[in-house]
Motif scaffolding. Structure first.
Motif, PDB file in Angstrom:
ATOM      1  N   LEU A   1     -12.769   1.499  -7.757  1.00 60.13           N
ATOM      2  CA  LEU A   1     -11.747   2.496  -8.023  1.00 60.13           C
ATOM      3  C   LEU A   1     -10.440   1.778  -8.344  1.00 60.13           C
ATOM      4  CD1 LEU A   1     -12.626   4.660  -4.926  1.00 60.13           C
ATOM      5  CD2 LEU A   1     -13.358   5.092  -7.267  1.00 60.13           C
ATOM      6  N   VAL A   2      -9.869   2.077  -9.489  1.00 56.15           N
ATOM      7  CA  VAL A   2      -8.630   1.440  -9.910  1.00 56.15           C
ATOM      8  C   VAL A   2      -7.522   2.483  -9.886  1.00 56.15           C
ATOM      9  CG1 VAL A   2      -7.441   0.182 -11.767  1.00 56.15           C
ATOM     10  CG2 VAL A   2      -9.899  -0.198 -11.359  1.00 56.15           C
ATOM     11  N   TRP A   3      -6.442   2.138  -9.185  1.00 61.53           N
ATOM     12  CA  TRP A   3      -5.311   3.043  -8.972  1.00 61.53           C
ATOM     13  C   TRP A   3      -4.035   2.410  -9.504  1.00 61.53           C
ATOM     14  CZ3 TRP A   3      -6.512   7.657  -6.567  1.00 61.53           C
ATOM     15  CH2 TRP A   3      -7.734   7.718  -5.887  1.00 61.53           C
ATOM     16  N   GLU A   4      -3.160   3.238 -10.082  1.00 57.20           N
ATOM     17  CA  GLU A   4      -1.856   2.796 -10.561  1.00 57.20           C
ATOM     18  C   GLU A   4      -0.765   3.434  -9.708  1.00 57.20           C
ATOM     19  OE1 GLU A   4       0.792   2.551 -14.646  1.00 57.20           O
ATOM     20  OE2 GLU A   4      -1.053   3.728 -14.647  1.00 57.20           O
TER      21      GLU A   4
ATOM     22  N   PHE B   1       0.815  -1.221   0.000  1.00 58.15           N
ATOM     23  CA  PHE B   1       0.000   0.000   0.000  1.00 58.15           C
ATOM     24  C   PHE B   1       0.850   1.273   0.000  1.00 58.15           C
ATOM     25  CE2 PHE B   1      -3.297  -2.884   1.525  1.00 58.15           C
ATOM     26  CZ  PHE B   1      -4.435  -2.393   0.902  1.00 58.15           C
ATOM     27  N   ILE B   2       1.984   1.230   0.690  1.00 57.07           N
ATOM     28  CA  ILE B   2       2.787   2.432   0.923  1.00 57.07           C
ATOM     29  C   ILE B   2       3.178   3.098  -0.389  1.00 57.07           C
ATOM     30  CG2 ILE B   2       4.889   3.366   1.983  1.00 57.07           C
ATOM     31  CD1 ILE B   2       2.882   2.092   3.977  1.00 57.07           C
ATOM     32  N   GLY B   3       2.896   4.393  -0.489  1.00 55.96           N
ATOM     33  CA  GLY B   3       3.284   5.160  -1.663  1.00 55.96           C
ATOM     34  C   GLY B   3       2.133   5.969  -2.220  1.00 55.96           C
ATOM     35  N   SER B   4       2.324   6.434  -3.440  1.00 54.57           N
ATOM     36  CA  SER B   4       1.356   7.290  -4.124  1.00 54.57           C
ATOM     37  C   SER B   4       0.731   6.540  -5.291  1.00 54.57           C
ATOM     38  CB  SER B   4       2.046   8.547  -4.646  1.00 54.57           C
ATOM     39  OG  SER B   4       2.643   9.259  -3.581  1.00 54.57           O
ATOM     40  N   TRP B   5      -0.565   6.739  -5.468  1.00 57.14           N
ATOM     41  CA  TRP B   5      -1.344   6.045  -6.482  1.00 57.14           C
ATOM     42  C   TRP B   5      -2.148   7.052  -7.294  1.00 57.14           C
ATOM     43  CZ3 TRP B   5      -1.040   0.644  -6.541  1.00 57.14           C
ATOM     44  CH2 TRP B   5      -0.449   0.056  -5.413  1.00 57.14           C
ATOM     45  N   MET B   6      -2.145   6.904  -8.613  1.00 55.34           N
ATOM     46  CA  MET B   6      -2.899   7.769  -9.519  1.00 55.34           C
ATOM     47  C   MET B   6      -4.184   7.052  -9.929  1.00 55.34           C
ATOM     48  SD  MET B   6      -2.807  10.772 -10.987  1.00 55.34           S
ATOM     49  CE  MET B   6      -1.083  11.209 -10.859  1.00 55.34           C
ATOM     50  N   LEU B   7      -5.302   7.775  -9.908  1.00 51.44           N
ATOM     51  CA  LEU B   7      -6.583   7.185 -10.273  1.00 51.44           C
ATOM     52  C   LEU B   7      -6.640   6.889 -11.765  1.00 51.44           C
ATOM     53  CD1 LEU B   7      -9.394   6.359  -9.219  1.00 51.44           C
ATOM     54  CD2 LEU B   7     -10.151   8.690  -9.752  1.00 51.44           C
ATOM     55  N   VAL B   8      -7.018   5.661 -12.106  1.00 56.56           N
ATOM     56  CA  VAL B   8      -7.123   5.221 -13.491  1.00 56.56           C
ATOM     57  C   VAL B   8      -8.594   5.120 -13.911  1.00 56.56           C
ATOM     58  CG1 VAL B   8      -6.635   3.309 -15.080  1.00 56.56           C
ATOM     59  CG2 VAL B   8      -4.958   3.946 -13.346  1.00 56.56           C
ATOM     60  N   MET B   9      -9.451   4.643 -12.985  1.00 59.34           N
ATOM     61  CA  MET B   9     -10.850   4.425 -13.319  1.00 59.34           C
ATOM     62  C   MET B   9     -11.692   4.514 -12.055  1.00 59.34           C
ATOM     63  SD  MET B   9     -13.635   2.043 -13.579  1.00 59.34           S
ATOM     64  CE  MET B   9     -12.906   0.489 -13.118  1.00 59.34           C
ATOM     65  N   ALA B  10     -12.860   5.137 -12.191  1.00 59.35           N
ATOM     66  CA  ALA B  10     -13.830   5.205 -11.091  1.00 59.35           C
ATOM     67  C   ALA B  10     -15.200   4.908 -11.664  1.00 59.35           C
ATOM     68  CB  ALA B  10     -13.804   6.586 -10.440  1.00 59.35           C
ATOM     69  N   GLU B  11     -15.736   3.751 -11.297  1.00 61.79           N
ATOM     70  CA  GLU B  11     -17.034   3.329 -11.817  1.00 61.79           C
ATOM     71  C   GLU B  11     -17.919   2.911 -10.653  1.00 61.79           C
ATOM     72  OE1 GLU B  11     -17.632   1.264 -15.758  1.00 61.79           O
ATOM     73  OE2 GLU B  11     -17.830  -0.420 -14.362  1.00 61.79           O
TER      74      GLU B  11
ATOM     75  N   ASP C   1      -1.041  -6.926 -11.516  1.00 64.20           N
ATOM     76  CA  ASP C   1       0.042  -6.410 -12.354  1.00 64.20           C
ATOM     77  C   ASP C   1       1.304  -6.144 -11.532  1.00 64.20           C
ATOM     78  OD1 ASP C   1       1.311  -5.649 -14.675  1.00 64.20           O
ATOM     79  OD2 ASP C   1       0.489  -3.615 -14.681  1.00 64.20           O
ATOM     80  N   ASN C   2       1.777  -7.194 -10.861  1.00 66.56           N
ATOM     81  CA  ASN C   2       2.980  -7.102 -10.016  1.00 66.56           C
ATOM     82  C   ASN C   2       2.860  -6.016  -8.963  1.00 66.56           C
ATOM     83  OD1 ASN C   2       4.452  -9.239 -11.227  1.00 66.56           O
ATOM     84  ND2 ASN C   2       4.994  -7.888 -12.924  1.00 66.56           N
ATOM     85  N   ASP C   3       1.669  -5.887  -8.391  1.00 65.31           N
ATOM     86  CA  ASP C   3       1.368  -4.942  -7.313  1.00 65.31           C
ATOM     87  C   ASP C   3       1.431  -3.484  -7.745  1.00 65.31           C
ATOM     88  OD1 ASP C   3       1.081  -7.183  -5.690  1.00 65.31           O
ATOM     89  OD2 ASP C   3       3.158  -7.094  -5.024  1.00 65.31           O
ATOM     90  N   ARG C   4       1.373  -3.208  -9.055  1.00 67.45           N
ATOM     91  CA  ARG C   4       1.369  -1.833  -9.564  1.00 67.45           C
ATOM     92  C   ARG C   4      -0.049  -1.300  -9.731  1.00 67.45           C
ATOM     93  NH1 ARG C   4       5.652   0.637  -8.595  1.00 67.45           N
ATOM     94  NH2 ARG C   4       5.123   2.176 -10.158  1.00 67.45           N
ATOM     95  N   ILE C   5      -1.050  -2.188  -9.674  1.00 69.81           N
ATOM     96  CA  ILE C   5      -2.455  -1.793  -9.789  1.00 69.81           C
ATOM     97  C   ILE C   5      -3.167  -2.187  -8.495  1.00 69.81           C
ATOM     98  CG2 ILE C   5      -4.636  -2.148 -11.032  1.00 69.81           C
ATOM     99  CD1 ILE C   5      -2.556  -0.633 -12.694  1.00 69.81           C
ATOM    100  N   LEU C   6      -3.889  -1.245  -7.936  1.00 71.93           N
ATOM    101  CA  LEU C   6      -4.669  -1.464  -6.719  1.00 71.93           C
ATOM    102  C   LEU C   6      -6.134  -1.188  -7.054  1.00 71.93           C
ATOM    103  CD1 LEU C   6      -5.138  -1.812  -3.651  1.00 71.93           C
ATOM    104  CD2 LEU C   6      -4.508   0.612  -3.397  1.00 71.93           C
ATOM    105  N   THR C   7      -6.975  -2.194  -6.877  1.00 69.31           N
ATOM    106  CA  THR C   7      -8.410  -2.029  -7.086  1.00 69.31           C
ATOM    107  C   THR C   7      -9.076  -1.995  -5.719  1.00 69.31           C
ATOM    108  OG1 THR C   7      -8.306  -3.194  -9.200  1.00 69.31           O
ATOM    109  CG2 THR C   7     -10.475  -3.005  -8.161  1.00 69.31           C
TER     110      THR C   7
END
Length: 155
Positions: free
Chosen positions: A149-152, A15-25, A126-132
């Protein structure tokens, strides 16, 4: 017991770090879905090592106010600005058994969220690069919705 703690630490580190929003449905009870933040939403989710978190989500198509004064917007401008942006901060913890991250909200753009807990079911891919993150059902404008919500990961 030591193995469980080790596995929990591994998940917490993801979880630690910064995540950019990719999709919100958001799904309605009838199975239909909507994207109130548009097809290309923007947002930043930050999880700190010390247990603090912050989330900001918004439409990438937000309209600017006619006047360059945040308190001088028309009622329509204020409503559009408020309904196209979500932001809150607080602390978080992870419930490994339920695969849930719990956001304890201390402050929020929506005042009613302050002093609440927002449960988000999580899945890494995706090797822990995508957080849903999937929300529990909640009500908006009289309808019950469930959000996905999908975060990269960006940092």
């Amino acid at each position: 017991m030591a193995i469980d703690n080790f596995e929990e630490e591994i998940v917490l580190d993801k979880f630690i770090g910064s995540w950019m929003l990719v999709m919100a449905e958001f799904s309605k009870q009838d199975g239909s879905s909507l994207r109130p933040l548009g097809d290309s939403p923007s947002g930043l989710l930050v999880y700190g090592e010390e247990g603090w978190m912050s989330a900001q989500l918004h439409s990438s198509e937000r309209k600017k106010f006619l006047k360059n004064d945040q308190l001088a917007g028309t009622d329509a401008e204020m409503k559009a600005a408020f309904s196209s942006y979500a932001a809150y901060y607080g602390t978080y913890d992870v419930d490994m058994e339920r695969k849930m991250v719990r956001h304890q909200v201390l402050g929020s753009l929506f005042p009613n969220q302050a002093d609440s807990t927002l449960d988000r079911f999580f899945q890494f891919s995706d090797n822990d690069r995508i957080l849903t993150l999937r929300t529990s059902p909640f009500r908006v404008d009289g309808e019950e919705l469930t959000g996905t919500l999908v975060w990269e990961k960006i940092g």
